[in-house]
Design a protein around this motif. Structure first.
Motif, PDB file in Angstrom:
ATOM      1  N   ARG A 210       0.827  -1.210   0.000  1.00 14.30           N
ATOM      2  CA  ARG A 210       0.000   0.000   0.000  1.00 14.30           C
ATOM      3  C   ARG A 210       0.861   1.260   0.000  1.00 14.30           C
ATOM      4  N   ARG A 211       1.918   1.250   0.837  1.00 13.87           N
ATOM      5  CA  ARG A 211       2.791   2.426   0.903  1.00 13.87           C
ATOM      6  C   ARG A 211       3.507   2.658  -0.432  1.00 13.87           C
ATOM      7  N   GLU A 212       3.987   1.572  -1.031  1.00  9.13           N
ATOM      8  CA  GLU A 212       4.680   1.718  -2.311  1.00  9.13           C
ATOM      9  C   GLU A 212       3.728   2.215  -3.395  1.00  9.13           C
ATOM     10  N   TYR A 213       2.539   1.729  -3.388  1.00 11.81           N
ATOM     11  CA  TYR A 213       1.558   2.162  -4.385  1.00 11.81           C
ATOM     12  C   TYR A 213       1.175   3.626  -4.170  1.00 11.81           C
ATOM     13  N   ALA A 214       1.047   4.049  -2.895  1.00 11.42           N
ATOM     14  CA  ALA A 214       0.737   5.454  -2.612  1.00 11.42           C
ATOM     15  C   ALA A 214       1.862   6.364  -3.098  1.00 11.42           C
ATOM     16  N   LYS A 215       3.118   5.927  -2.895  1.00  3.48           N
ATOM     17  CA  LYS A 215       4.253   6.714  -3.389  1.00  3.48           C
ATOM     18  C   LYS A 215       4.209   6.819  -4.915  1.00  3.48           C
ATOM     19  N   TYR A 216       3.905   5.714  -5.560  1.00  3.86           N
ATOM     20  CA  TYR A 216       3.833   5.713  -7.021  1.00  3.86           C
ATOM     21  C   TYR A 216       2.750   6.673  -7.520  1.00  3.86           C
ATOM     22  N   LEU A 217       1.584   6.658  -6.894  1.00  3.25           N
ATOM     23  CA  LEU A 217       0.505   7.561  -7.308  1.00  3.25           C
ATOM     24  C   LEU A 217       0.905   9.019  -7.106  1.00  3.25           C
ATOM     25  N   LYS A 218       1.584   9.300  -5.989  1.00  2.00           N
ATOM     26  CA  LYS A 218       2.007  10.679  -5.735  1.00  2.00           C
ATOM     27  C   LYS A 218       3.008  11.140  -6.795  1.00  2.00           C
ATOM     28  N   LYS A 219       3.957  10.257  -7.168  1.00  2.00           N
ATOM     29  CA  LYS A 219       4.928  10.620  -8.204  1.00  2.00           C
ATOM     30  C   LYS A 219       4.223  10.872  -9.534  1.00  2.00           C
ATOM     31  N   GLN A 220       3.235  10.066  -9.854  1.00  2.00           N
ATOM     32  CA  GLN A 220       2.498  10.259 -11.094  1.00  2.00           C
ATOM     33  C   GLN A 220       1.751  11.588 -11.085  1.00  2.00           C
ATOM     34  N   GLN A 221       1.145  11.905  -9.956  1.00  2.00           N
ATOM     35  CA  GLN A 221       0.410  13.168  -9.841  1.00  2.00           C
ATOM     36  C   GLN A 221       1.359  14.364  -9.940  1.00  2.00           C
ATOM     37  N   ASP A 222       2.523  14.275  -9.251  1.00  2.49           N
ATOM     38  CA  ASP A 222       3.495  15.365  -9.325  1.00  2.49           C
ATOM     39  C   ASP A 222       4.012  15.535 -10.751  1.00  2.49           C
ATOM     40  N   ALA A 223       4.224  14.414 -11.458  1.00  2.00           N
ATOM     41  CA  ALA A 223       4.717  14.491 -12.837  1.00  2.00           C
ATOM     42  C   ALA A 223       3.681  15.165 -13.744  1.00  2.00           C
ATOM     43  N   ARG A 224       2.413  14.849 -13.542  1.00  2.00           N
ATOM     44  CA  ARG A 224       1.360  15.485 -14.354  1.00  2.00           C
ATOM     45  C   ARG A 224       1.300  16.986 -14.088  1.00  2.00           C
ATOM     46  N   ARG A 225       1.426  17.370 -12.824  1.00  2.00           N
ATOM     47  CA  ARG A 225       1.392  18.801 -12.489  1.00  2.00           C
ATOM     48  C   ARG A 225       2.578  19.533 -13.123  1.00  2.00           C
ATOM     49  N   GLU A 226       3.763  18.921 -13.078  1.00  2.00           N
ATOM     50  CA  GLU A 226       4.944  19.549 -13.657  1.00  2.00           C
ATOM     51  C   GLU A 226       4.802  19.661 -15.169  1.00  2.00           C
ATOM     52  N   THR A 227       4.231  18.659 -15.804  1.00  2.00           N
ATOM     53  CA  THR A 227       4.017  18.700 -17.251  1.00  2.00           C
ATOM     54  C   THR A 227       3.064  19.831 -17.622  1.00  2.00           C
ATOM     55  N   VAL A 228       1.999  19.972 -16.830  1.00  3.41           N
ATOM     56  CA  VAL A 228       1.042  21.059 -17.098  1.00  3.41           C
ATOM     57  C   VAL A 228       1.710  22.413 -16.911  1.00  3.41           C
ATOM     58  N   ARG A 229       2.559  22.541 -15.896  1.00  4.85           N
ATOM     59  CA  ARG A 229       3.203  23.828 -15.622  1.00  4.85           C
ATOM     60  C   ARG A 229       4.156  24.227 -16.740  1.00  4.85           C
ATOM     61  N   LEU A 230       4.897  23.269 -17.301  1.00  2.94           N
ATOM     62  CA  LEU A 230       5.909  23.568 -18.309  1.00  2.94           C
ATOM     63  C   LEU A 230       5.370  23.599 -19.724  1.00  2.94           C
ATOM     64  N   THR A 231       4.213  23.086 -19.961  1.00  8.26           N
ATOM     65  CA  THR A 231       3.669  23.035 -21.321  1.00  8.26           C
ATOM     66  C   THR A 231       2.989  24.366 -21.659  1.00  8.26           C
ATOM     67  N   PRO A 232       3.403  25.021 -22.739  1.00  9.14           N
ATOM     68  CA  PRO A 232       2.753  26.297 -23.116  1.00  9.14           C
ATOM     69  C   PRO A 232       1.292  26.037 -23.507  1.00  9.14           C
ATOM     70  N   PRO A 233       0.471  27.041 -23.307  1.00  6.01           N
ATOM     71  CA  PRO A 233      -0.940  26.850 -23.664  1.00  6.01           C
ATOM     72  C   PRO A 233      -1.074  26.656 -25.174  1.00  6.01           C
ATOM     73  N   PRO A 234      -2.015  25.882 -25.598  1.00  8.71           N
ATOM     74  CA  PRO A 234      -2.206  25.646 -27.045  1.00  8.71           C
ATOM     75  C   PRO A 234      -2.713  26.911 -27.726  1.00  8.71           C
ATOM     76  N   PRO A 235      -2.405  27.055 -29.000  1.00  9.18           N
ATOM     77  CA  PRO A 235      -2.893  28.242 -29.729  1.00  9.18           C
ATOM     78  C   PRO A 235      -4.410  28.182 -29.841  1.00  9.18           C
ATOM     79  N   PRO A 236      -5.036  29.367 -29.935  1.00  7.56           N
ATOM     80  CA  PRO A 236      -6.502  29.368 -30.073  1.00  7.56           C
ATOM     81  C   PRO A 236      -6.898  28.774 -31.420  1.00  7.56           C
ATOM     82  N   PRO A 237      -8.091  28.301 -31.543  1.00  9.88           N
ATOM     83  CA  PRO A 237      -8.566  27.752 -32.822  1.00  9.88           C
ATOM     84  C   PRO A 237      -8.538  28.821 -33.906  1.00  9.88           C
TER      85      PRO A 237
END
Length: 254
Positions: A210-237
């Motif tokens: 359970r602890r290892e799985y919780a750590k894995y989920l937290k790393k995945q969540q942190d990685a998604r947040r970092e990706t969103v922060r560094l990715t420029p917004p898409p151009p408007p349609p």
């Protein structure tokens, strides 16, 4: 220590399956009725419960009379295709005894548990213990099912003919039946310690997972947040992008 590539996703998938399984399958070792009956009674018979009655022929005395320490041998019935065996712990009267057995009632949703001093009632017409009802913990009482019984297998030296006083008289005088021998008490304590040790080991393994799985989920969540922060917004349609020429044509009317 560095994890191998792809290890965490595989671990996560395995843990999802583990954590989604019923607690009895994921956390607890399942204790069958046969080894427990063998340990508490001292009767050295192996194999499925339904085979005990025939195996006892010529090796142990058998009969229809319950005796403390004897093993009640159930016939296969319904979903209980392998039969069942339970040790008699005490006689209450001619129709009721207390049993020690394992893997009968699910307790807290877990199978393979030990129950001690639970009620069994003879419901046969002839009072020969050929049919019984047995205490079922989830309903807090005797079940309605009438289970067929072969009879009782007596440990060495405990056949009814060798008892000095009838079991009913023992219960009426509120006296305890003959105590287990030193070897029987030792076997019972060993069985209890093994069951407790296995349960603690399984619990530690599950908590670690359970602890290892919780750590894995937290790393995945942190990685998604970092990706969103560094990715420029898409151009408007296209229809929302600036069009100076189009705007000028619209103002002067073509």
């Amino acid at each position: 220590m560095m994890s191998r590539p792809g290890f965490l996703p595989v671990l996560a998938s395995a843990l999802v399956l583990t954590l989604a399984s019923p607690p009895a399958q994921a956390q607890e070792p399942l204790l069958q009725c046969v080894p427990y009956a063998r340990q508490v009674s001292g009767i050295q018979i192996y194999g499925d419960a339904h085979s005990w009655w025939q195996q006892a022929a010529g090796r142990y005395e058998r009969g229809r009379r319950p005796v403390p320490g004897a093993v009640m041998a159930f016939k296969p019935h319904g979903a209980m295709q392998l039969g069942h065996v339970a040790a008699v712990s005490r006689i209450i009267d001619s129709r009721r005894v207390l049993l020690d057995h394992a893997n009968w009632s699910p307790i807290n949703g877990r199978k393979g548990q030990i129950e001690r001093d639970v009620l069994a009632e003879d419901v046969s017409a002839a009072n020969d213990w050929s049919e019984v009802r047995v205490w079922y913990t989830p309903i807090g009482g005797l079940g309605t099912t009438r289970y067929p019984v072969h009879g009782f297998i007596y440990p060495q030296g405990r056949a009814p003919s060798r008892l000095q006083t009838p079991p009913v008289q023992i219960a009426a005088n509120d006296q305890r039946p003959r105590a287990l021998s030193g070897a029987e008490r030792k076997a019972q304590r060993q069985a209890e310690r093994r069951a407790e040790k296995d349960a603690r080991k399984q619990l530690k393994q599950v908590e670690k997972q359970r602890r290892e799985y919780a750590k894995y989920l937290k790393k995945q969540q942190d990685a998604r947040r970092e990706t969103v922060r560094l990715t420029p917004p898409p151009p408007p349609p296209p229809h929302l992008q600036p069009d100076p020429i189009g705007d000028l044509i619209g103002k002067i009317g073509g």
